[in-house]
Design a protein around this motif. Structure first.
Motif, PDB file in Angstrom:
ATOM      1  N   THR A   1     -46.548 -19.304  22.063  1.00  0.00           N
ATOM      2  CA  THR A   1     -45.331 -19.325  21.050  1.00  0.00           C
ATOM      3  C   THR A   1     -44.181 -18.842  22.049  1.00  0.00           C
ATOM      4  O   THR A   1     -43.065 -18.749  21.320  1.00  0.00           O
ATOM      5  CB  THR A   1     -45.414 -18.017  20.081  1.00  0.00           C
ATOM      6  N   ASP A   2     -44.253 -18.493  23.494  1.00  0.00           N
ATOM      7  CA  ASP A   2     -43.021 -18.257  24.078  1.00  0.00           C
ATOM      8  C   ASP A   2     -43.204 -18.753  25.526  1.00  0.00           C
ATOM      9  O   ASP A   2     -42.894 -18.154  26.631  1.00  0.00           O
ATOM     10  CB  ASP A   2     -43.061 -16.647  24.321  1.00  0.00           C
ATOM     11  N   LEU A   3     -43.392 -19.944  25.582  1.00  0.00           N
ATOM     12  CA  LEU A   3     -43.329 -20.797  27.047  1.00  0.00           C
ATOM     13  C   LEU A   3     -42.012 -21.090  27.164  1.00  0.00           C
ATOM     14  O   LEU A   3     -41.176 -21.438  26.605  1.00  0.00           O
ATOM     15  CB  LEU A   3     -43.929 -22.052  26.587  1.00  0.00           C
ATOM     16  N   LYS A   4     -41.661 -20.531  28.639  1.00  0.00           N
ATOM     17  CA  LYS A   4     -40.470 -20.876  29.042  1.00  0.00           C
ATOM     18  C   LYS A   4     -40.383 -20.768  30.525  1.00  0.00           C
ATOM     19  O   LYS A   4     -41.515 -19.992  31.022  1.00  0.00           O
ATOM     20  CB  LYS A   4     -39.174 -19.799  28.646  1.00  0.00           C
ATOM     21  N   PRO A   5     -39.255 -21.129  31.418  1.00  0.00           N
ATOM     22  CA  PRO A   5     -39.518 -20.785  33.159  1.00  0.00           C
ATOM     23  C   PRO A   5     -39.773 -19.313  33.196  1.00  0.00           C
ATOM     24  O   PRO A   5     -40.376 -18.996  34.391  1.00  0.00           O
ATOM     25  CB  PRO A   5     -38.262 -21.334  33.457  1.00  0.00           C
ATOM     26  N   GLU A   6     -39.123 -18.456  32.751  1.00  0.00           N
ATOM     27  CA  GLU A   6     -39.109 -17.017  33.098  1.00  0.00           C
ATOM     28  C   GLU A   6     -40.823 -16.515  32.933  1.00  0.00           C
ATOM     29  O   GLU A   6     -41.009 -15.678  33.519  1.00  0.00           O
ATOM     30  CB  GLU A   6     -38.291 -16.170  31.999  1.00  0.00           C
TER      31      GLU A   6
ATOM     32  N   ARG B   1     -26.886  -2.022  30.052  1.00  0.00           N
ATOM     33  CA  ARG B   1     -27.295  -2.468  28.858  1.00  0.00           C
ATOM     34  C   ARG B   1     -28.106  -3.907  29.190  1.00  0.00           C
ATOM     35  O   ARG B   1     -27.713  -4.659  29.603  1.00  0.00           O
ATOM     36  CB  ARG B   1     -26.212  -2.573  27.744  1.00  0.00           C
ATOM     37  N   GLU B   2     -29.344  -3.807  28.136  1.00  0.00           N
ATOM     38  CA  GLU B   2     -30.086  -5.216  28.320  1.00  0.00           C
ATOM     39  C   GLU B   2     -29.189  -6.201  27.718  1.00  0.00           C
ATOM     40  O   GLU B   2     -28.593  -6.018  26.757  1.00  0.00           O
ATOM     41  CB  GLU B   2     -31.238  -4.956  27.535  1.00  0.00           C
ATOM     42  N   GLN B   3     -29.511  -7.356  28.274  1.00  0.00           N
ATOM     43  CA  GLN B   3     -28.803  -8.666  27.654  1.00  0.00           C
ATOM     44  C   GLN B   3     -29.636  -8.752  26.368  1.00  0.00           C
ATOM     45  O   GLN B   3     -30.686  -8.527  25.837  1.00  0.00           O
ATOM     46  CB  GLN B   3     -29.126  -9.858  28.434  1.00  0.00           C
ATOM     47  N   GLN B   4     -28.712  -9.670  25.432  1.00  0.00           N
ATOM     48  CA  GLN B   4     -29.130 -10.224  24.326  1.00  0.00           C
ATOM     49  C   GLN B   4     -30.630 -10.996  24.431  1.00  0.00           C
ATOM     50  O   GLN B   4     -30.558 -11.759  25.687  1.00  0.00           O
ATOM     51  CB  GLN B   4     -28.331 -10.932  23.381  1.00  0.00           C
ATOM     52  N   GLU B   5     -31.468 -11.112  23.481  1.00  0.00           N
ATOM     53  CA  GLU B   5     -32.625 -11.931  23.465  1.00  0.00           C
ATOM     54  C   GLU B   5     -32.411 -13.365  23.642  1.00  0.00           C
ATOM     55  O   GLU B   5     -32.825 -13.760  24.525  1.00  0.00           O
ATOM     56  CB  GLU B   5     -33.504 -11.846  22.130  1.00  0.00           C
ATOM     57  N   ASP B   6     -31.485 -14.061  22.972  1.00  0.00           N
ATOM     58  CA  ASP B   6     -31.343 -15.298  23.484  1.00  0.00           C
ATOM     59  C   ASP B   6     -30.210 -15.652  24.664  1.00  0.00           C
ATOM     60  O   ASP B   6     -30.128 -16.670  25.089  1.00  0.00           O
ATOM     61  CB  ASP B   6     -30.583 -16.038  22.154  1.00  0.00           C
ATOM     62  N   GLY B   7     -29.504 -14.815  25.168  1.00  0.00           N
ATOM     63  CA  GLY B   7     -28.747 -14.883  26.223  1.00  0.00           C
ATOM     64  C   GLY B   7     -27.314 -15.794  25.858  1.00  0.00           C
ATOM     65  O   GLY B   7     -27.077 -15.648  24.527  1.00  0.00           O
ATOM     66  N   GLU B   8     -26.672 -15.735  26.696  1.00  0.00           N
ATOM     67  CA  GLU B   8     -25.246 -16.426  26.370  1.00  0.00           C
ATOM     68  C   GLU B   8     -25.040 -17.564  27.447  1.00  0.00           C
ATOM     69  O   GLU B   8     -25.607 -17.625  28.587  1.00  0.00           O
ATOM     70  CB  GLU B   8     -24.300 -15.475  26.752  1.00  0.00           C
ATOM     71  N   VAL B   9     -24.353 -18.625  26.869  1.00  0.00           N
ATOM     72  CA  VAL B   9     -24.084 -19.809  27.696  1.00  0.00           C
ATOM     73  C   VAL B   9     -22.826 -19.629  28.558  1.00  0.00           C
ATOM     74  O   VAL B   9     -21.765 -19.007  27.976  1.00  0.00           O
ATOM     75  CB  VAL B   9     -24.001 -20.986  26.762  1.00  0.00           C
ATOM     76  N   THR B  10     -22.685 -19.603  29.932  1.00  0.00           N
ATOM     77  CA  THR B  10     -21.542 -19.535  30.640  1.00  0.00           C
ATOM     78  C   THR B  10     -21.616 -20.658  31.517  1.00  0.00           C
ATOM     79  O   THR B  10     -22.426 -21.003  32.280  1.00  0.00           O
ATOM     80  CB  THR B  10     -21.775 -18.365  31.700  1.00  0.00           C
ATOM     81  N   GLY B  11     -20.328 -21.541  31.403  1.00  0.00           N
ATOM     82  CA  GLY B  11     -20.364 -22.869  31.950  1.00  0.00           C
ATOM     83  C   GLY B  11     -21.437 -23.675  31.886  1.00  0.00           C
ATOM     84  O   GLY B  11     -21.702 -24.116  30.712  1.00  0.00           O
ATOM     85  N   SER B  12     -21.994 -24.249  32.892  1.00  0.00           N
ATOM     86  CA  SER B  12     -22.814 -25.361  32.775  1.00  0.00           C
ATOM     87  C   SER B  12     -24.380 -24.561  32.971  1.00  0.00           C
ATOM     88  O   SER B  12     -25.402 -25.371  32.883  1.00  0.00           O
ATOM     89  CB  SER B  12     -22.827 -26.275  34.014  1.00  0.00           C
ATOM     90  N   HIS B  13     -24.482 -23.382  33.135  1.00  0.00           N
ATOM     91  CA  HIS B  13     -25.888 -22.561  33.397  1.00  0.00           C
ATOM     92  C   HIS B  13     -25.878 -21.594  32.430  1.00  0.00           C
ATOM     93  O   HIS B  13     -25.096 -21.492  31.388  1.00  0.00           O
ATOM     94  CB  HIS B  13     -25.874 -21.957  34.418  1.00  0.00           C
TER      95      HIS B  13
ATOM     96  N   VAL C   1     -40.482 -17.536  16.099  1.00  0.00           N
ATOM     97  CA  VAL C   1     -41.044 -17.321  17.360  1.00  0.00           C
ATOM     98  C   VAL C   1     -40.362 -18.317  18.348  1.00  0.00           C
ATOM     99  O   VAL C   1     -39.510 -19.156  18.019  1.00  0.00           O
ATOM    100  CB  VAL C   1     -42.692 -17.683  17.360  1.00  0.00           C
ATOM    101  N   SER C   2     -40.731 -18.193  19.547  1.00  0.00           N
ATOM    102  CA  SER C   2     -40.098 -18.874  20.637  1.00  0.00           C
ATOM    103  C   SER C   2     -38.593 -18.276  21.167  1.00  0.00           C
ATOM    104  O   SER C   2     -37.945 -18.157  20.093  1.00  0.00           O
ATOM    105  CB  SER C   2     -40.247 -20.328  20.629  1.00  0.00           C
ATOM    106  N   THR C   3     -38.388 -18.195  22.419  1.00  0.00           N
ATOM    107  CA  THR C   3     -36.888 -18.030  22.733  1.00  0.00           C
ATOM    108  C   THR C   3     -36.025 -19.359  22.453  1.00  0.00           C
ATOM    109  O   THR C   3     -36.396 -20.414  22.540  1.00  0.00           O
ATOM    110  CB  THR C   3     -36.976 -17.867  24.319  1.00  0.00           C
TER     111      THR C   3
END
Length: 521
Positions: A308-313, A108-120, A369-371
């Protein structure tokens, strides 16, 4: 037309576990033919006529006996079936002799905003994250091309092409699948909510390209057509690609999938960070990245476009090759652990990608808009947005390049605003009052941020307290004036009030870019 029964291979023992078995070779063949008939309303329709088969021997060891088909005297009783059921049974049984291997499960695809795990931060792929480099051959994607299916008199035109989509509307990719009679697939580069990106060879030129295959879902198709419009505009205004935005080489509609063809580049910046154990980039590389990104976005703003969707990805490396360098003593971590190295990019050339959410200033602006991790405060507070939201995202990105991890690791609006206050200082009064009118649930009397709420968890409070100020995150380096200039630039990009935030065009003239290149520690 009379009914029919189809023999099966099931065991008569009710307690035996169910297993997939090969079709029995002793089953009776089924004879059927296609005919046309006229229904009661005078319309012509095609039907499949299935002929009766002789009843199986009651004592045959290869035949299962079901009370629904045979009575106790073993006399043949045709089951009651509709014509459609009989046709389906015939087709299914005929296909058993060439049974395909079981399909592989898809994650399954991950959620749009992702999830925080530890320090990453674990975020959903958009659109060039590292993915498996191979996939099964012989999938449904090798069905006839659009052109072949439309060719009159061809054997392919007389039969319906098998589906090339999975249940979620993603194109099923196979090795050496030829898309649009031109692009031969090599490997899967990545998959996201929008669709898939594959490496392919242009059989007309022999050139390796990337093909972005949009899901066969109306909203994604519509968004991709907007992206095509934007990309054509960018290429028209910058044919030599001086501003480092991805260039569209070709686009087409292939079996209900919009496909965008572009140059084949390296991995995205986020993937490089991840593969490098989230170790920050060198100061020289951050300087080079910052100048290119600000120039790319300033070019968009000159065209009255907001990304509207600038990010490292959404930042790809042109060349993701690297060398290994030993870490400095304070970076090695465990004293007894093996010596570690850090990846150093050979080239800092980048391309800005993913214009599926890009919006012209005079066109409709969606509310959000934006992640999440790169979202400006005016968007969170529902105050509307424009060019300054891109500048704020760039500030977040530059800090992430400097530290290796996302600046704001949160998924809650109020918590996000509280973290912003820790990083950037208190909300300016005028901006806070405007936010209190739009989102009163985030504020208390006096237009003060209402944090922490009574329902805030202990972990949430801890995460906000752990958020440092910009001066702590980017400490000045003695003898390196560019480090102070970098801090000042980021502060101006991360200004709360968009009216006071530095524009991307003005940021290009900041002293950070007029000083000598920064020193590496």
């Amino acid at each position: 037309m009379s009914g029919i029964t189809v023999t099966t291979n099931e065991t008569a023992t009710p307690s035996a576990p169910r297993k997939r078995k090969r079709p029995n070779q002793n089953t009776y063949p089924i004879a059927w033919s296609e005919v046309k008939e006229i229904d009661p309303h005078g319309r012509t329709r095609e039907v499949i006529v299935i002929e009766d088969t002789p009843p199986p021997t009651p004592h045959s060891p290869t035949t299962s006996i079901r009370s629904a088909v045979f009575n106790t005297s073993s006399s043949y009783i045709p089951p009651i079936r509709t014509r459609a059921q009989a046709a389906a049974a015939a087709v299914n049984t005929a296909s058993m002799s060439a049974a395909a291997p079981p399909t592989r499960k898809r994650k399954r695809e991950q959620q749009e905003d992702g999830e925080v795990t530890g320090s990453h931060v674990k975020r959903a792929y958009v659109p060039n994250a590292t993915a498996p480099t191979s996939f099964p051959s012989g999938s449904a994607a090798t069905a006839p091309t659009d052109e072949a299916a439309k060719t009159p008199g061809s054997s392919q035109a007389s039969t319906k092409a098998p589906s090339c989509d999975d249940k979620e509307g993603h194109y099923i990719v196979a090795v050496d699948d030829v898309i649009y009679d031109r692009y031969r697939t090599v490997r899967l580069l990545g998959q996201g909510t929008f669709g898939k990106v594959v490496e392919a060879v242009d059989t007309h030129t022999g050139r390796s390209v990337a093909v972005k295959i949009i899901r066969a879902i109306p909203k994604y198709r519509d968004a991709s057509k907007i992206e095509v419009r934007v990309l054509n505009k960018l290429k028209e205004r910058d044919p030599l690609n001086k501003h480092n935005c991805i260039h569209l080489l070709d686009w087409f509609d292939h079996r209900n999938h919009i496909c965008l063809v572009s140059e084949l580049l390296g991995i995205c910046v986020y993937d490089f960070l991840k593969d490098n154990d989230f170790q920050p980039f060198s100061r020289r590389h951050i300087h080079a990245f910052a100048k290119q990104l600000l120039d790319s976005v300033a070019f968009l703003h000159d065209l009255r476009l907001v990304h509207t969707d600038l990010k490292p990805e959404n930042i790809l490396l042109v060349d993701s090759t690297y060398t290994n360098a030993p870490l400095s003593p304070y970076q090695k971590g465990s004293r007894n652990g093996p010596p570690k190295t850090k990846r150093i990019l050979r080239s800092t050339a980048i391309r800005l990608i993913d214009f599926g959410s890009a919006t012209f200033e005079d066109e409709y602006h969606s509310t959000v808009v934006s992640t999440r991790h790169y979202r400006a405060p005016e968007i969170i507070l529902g105050l509307g947005w424009s060019y300054p939201c891109d500048a704020f995202s760039l500030g977040c990105i530059l800090v992430e390049f400097f530290t290796g991890v996302a600046l704001f690791q949160t998924h809650d609006n109020l918590e996000h605003l509280a973290m912003m206050e820790n990083v950037m200082g208190k909300l300016p009064e005028r901006f806070a009052r405007a936010g209190a009118k739009s989102k009163p649930e985030f504020f208390k009397e006096g237009a003060k941020l209402d944090w922490p709420k009574a329902k805030a968890t202990r972990q949430s409070k801890k995460d906000v307290r752990a958020t440092k100020s910009l001066a702590e995150i980017i400490p000045p380096i003695h003898g390196d004036p560019s480090s102070r200039a970098f801090l000042d630039l980021v502060k101006q990009l991360l200004t709360f009030d968009p009216a006071q935030r530095i524009t991307v065009r003005d940021a290009l003239s900041h002293p950070y870019f007029t000083l000598h290149e920064p020193l590496d520690p």
